[in-house]
Design a protein around this motif. Structure first.
Motif, PDB file in Angstrom:
ATOM      1  N   ILE A   1       9.775   7.377   3.235  1.00 11.22           N
ATOM      2  CA  ILE A   1       9.170   6.366   2.362  1.00 11.22           C
ATOM      3  C   ILE A   1       7.819   5.965   2.939  1.00 11.22           C
ATOM      4  O   ILE A   1       7.542   6.149   4.125  1.00 11.22           O
ATOM      5  CB  ILE A   1      10.087   5.137   2.173  1.00 11.22           C
ATOM      6  N   ALA A   2       6.982   5.398   2.073  1.00 13.17           N
ATOM      7  CA  ALA A   2       5.651   4.970   2.489  1.00 13.17           C
ATOM      8  C   ALA A   2       5.301   3.685   1.748  1.00 13.17           C
ATOM      9  O   ALA A   2       5.819   3.417   0.659  1.00 13.17           O
ATOM     10  CB  ALA A   2       4.616   6.051   2.209  1.00 13.17           C
ATOM     11  N   LEU A   3       4.419   2.909   2.344  1.00 11.70           N
ATOM     12  CA  LEU A   3       3.982   1.633   1.766  1.00 11.70           C
ATOM     13  C   LEU A   3       2.479   1.532   1.877  1.00 11.70           C
ATOM     14  O   LEU A   3       1.904   1.836   2.923  1.00 11.70           O
ATOM     15  CB  LEU A   3       4.631   0.465   2.519  1.00 11.70           C
ATOM     16  N   MET A   4       1.833   1.075   0.801  1.00 11.17           N
ATOM     17  CA  MET A   4       0.402   0.818   0.860  1.00 11.17           C
ATOM     18  C   MET A   4       0.031  -0.329  -0.070  1.00 11.17           C
ATOM     19  O   MET A   4       0.680  -0.562  -1.093  1.00 11.17           O
ATOM     20  CB  MET A   4      -0.411   2.074   0.531  1.00 11.17           C
ATOM     21  N   LEU A   5      -1.003  -1.076   0.323  1.00 11.31           N
ATOM     22  CA  LEU A   5      -1.556  -2.144  -0.504  1.00 11.31           C
ATOM     23  C   LEU A   5      -2.718  -1.567  -1.300  1.00 11.31           C
ATOM     24  O   LEU A   5      -3.632  -0.980  -0.723  1.00 11.31           O
ATOM     25  CB  LEU A   5      -2.045  -3.310   0.361  1.00 11.31           C
TER      26      LEU A   5
END
Length: 347
Positions: A227-231
């Motif tokens: 999984i990955a997260l970015m704003l």
């Protein structure tokens, strides 16, 4: 794998793997090298910032989290709010709120400053928010996360600067997931490693800095099922023009590009501040890329859906959004976007 323990002032009650230690050292070294290219004024300013702020960070970390958050809010209203560039911020606020008068804008910016102060004061306490079932972070929409994971691929979470955005990766980790987060490392090397350590102590186990191969890193991790997260709510230099509150402004295209090329589900999420140092983190239904054969138009449509979600969150609690970024300056100043990540980049 051998672990390394850091002083409590940097990361209370946490340990790092050898890979994470090497990652933090590389992040710090990169910022030191960049600072070496700066002039003496910049270097002096960064040292002065460190002399003033490092003791404050230590103090905030030593206080109980609720007291630290409240103190940070007071500092935001008392010190940060009067320092804001009102004409510049006013121009930004007027985009979604064209009829708000000067008094209303000043009130909004004062509330934003209080929230920013709380965010900064809560960062040294990130581990106080960590752990499954933590009462300070209420998770809503977990079924949407489960639905995205059930698709059998990686999942990309996208969020914006709402509430305390640092809680985004903490919430994902609390939900039992781990992966990589895109972060904007402080340019001042005196803070870079400290912030990286605080984040690693409570959030996702890998960080990739903006402008440091974000697209390729995310592709590799998501292709492997992570999984990955970015704003992605703020303006970037590389991107495409997408409507945001009716203005065609430069928007990060990476979520659409990844969804198109990998078939990755994209889950919008937001952090809503409830009372004091308590939050609700909401996971929305996963977005899937729909192709019409016109790739640029389809990517624009996909990012328009994400921008529409950010619009609704901003209108719900405008004082808890980060107004300090020049979100629409490319429109006001006629700035054209640089190239977006290449579609052919298989990373």
């Amino acid at each position: 794998m051998r672990t390394h323990h850091f002083p409590a002032i940097l990361m209370p009650r946490a340990s790092l793997t050898s890979d994470q230690v090497a990652e933090v050292r590389q992040i710090h070294q990169t910022m030191v090298e960049r600072l070496g290219q700066a002039g003496p004024r910049r270097r002096f300013a960064y040292r002065l910032q460190a002399v003033i702020l490092l003791p404050l960070i230590w103090l905030l970390g030593a206080l109980p989290v609720d007291i630290a958050s409240g103190f940070g809010g007071w500092l935001g209203r008392t010190i940060l709010a009067p320092l804001l560039n009102f004409p510049k911020h006013k121009r930004t606020v007027r985009v979604p709120f064209p009829h708000l008068d000067d008094a209303g804008i000043k009130s909004l910016l004062a509330e934003m400053s209080e929230n920013i102060g709380r965010v900064l004061a809560e960062v040294p306490h990130l581990r106080d928010f960590a752990g499954p079932g933590n009462l300070r972070i209420r998770l809503t929409g977990i079924q949407n996360v489960e639905a995205a994971r059930a698709m059998g691929a990686g999942v990309l979470f996208v969020t914006g600067h709402f509430g305390n955005w640092e809680m985004s990766e903490v919430a994902i980790r609390n939900a039992g997931l781990d992966g990589v987060v895109v972060v904007d490392h402080p340019k001042n090397p005196h803070f870079t490693a400290r912030l990286a350590l605080m984040r690693l102590g409570a959030g996702l186990s890998e960080q990739v800095g903006t402008r440091l191969g974000v697209y390729r890193t995310l592709r590799r991790r998501l292709k492997a099922g992570s999984i990955a997260l970015m704003l992605v709510d703020q303006r970037v230099s590389n991107g495409i023009k997408v409507p945001f509150f009716g203005l065609e402004t430069i928007t990060n295209v990476i979520p659409a590009r990844i969804a198109r090329t990998l078939g990755t589900p994209v889950v919008p999420m937001s952090v809503r501040r409830l009372e004091g140092a308590h939050f609700e983190v909401r996971f929305e239904s996963p977005l899937l890329f729909t192709s019409s054969g016109d790739e640029p138009a389809d990517e624009r449509t996909f990012m328009r859906r994400i921008n529409a979600y950010f619009e609704s969150e901003l209108l719900r609690m405008p004082a808890h959004w980060l107004w300090g970024h020049p979100r629409w300056d490319d429109v006001f100043l006629g700035i054209a976007p640089k190239r977006a990540p290449k579609s052919s980049d298989s990373g």
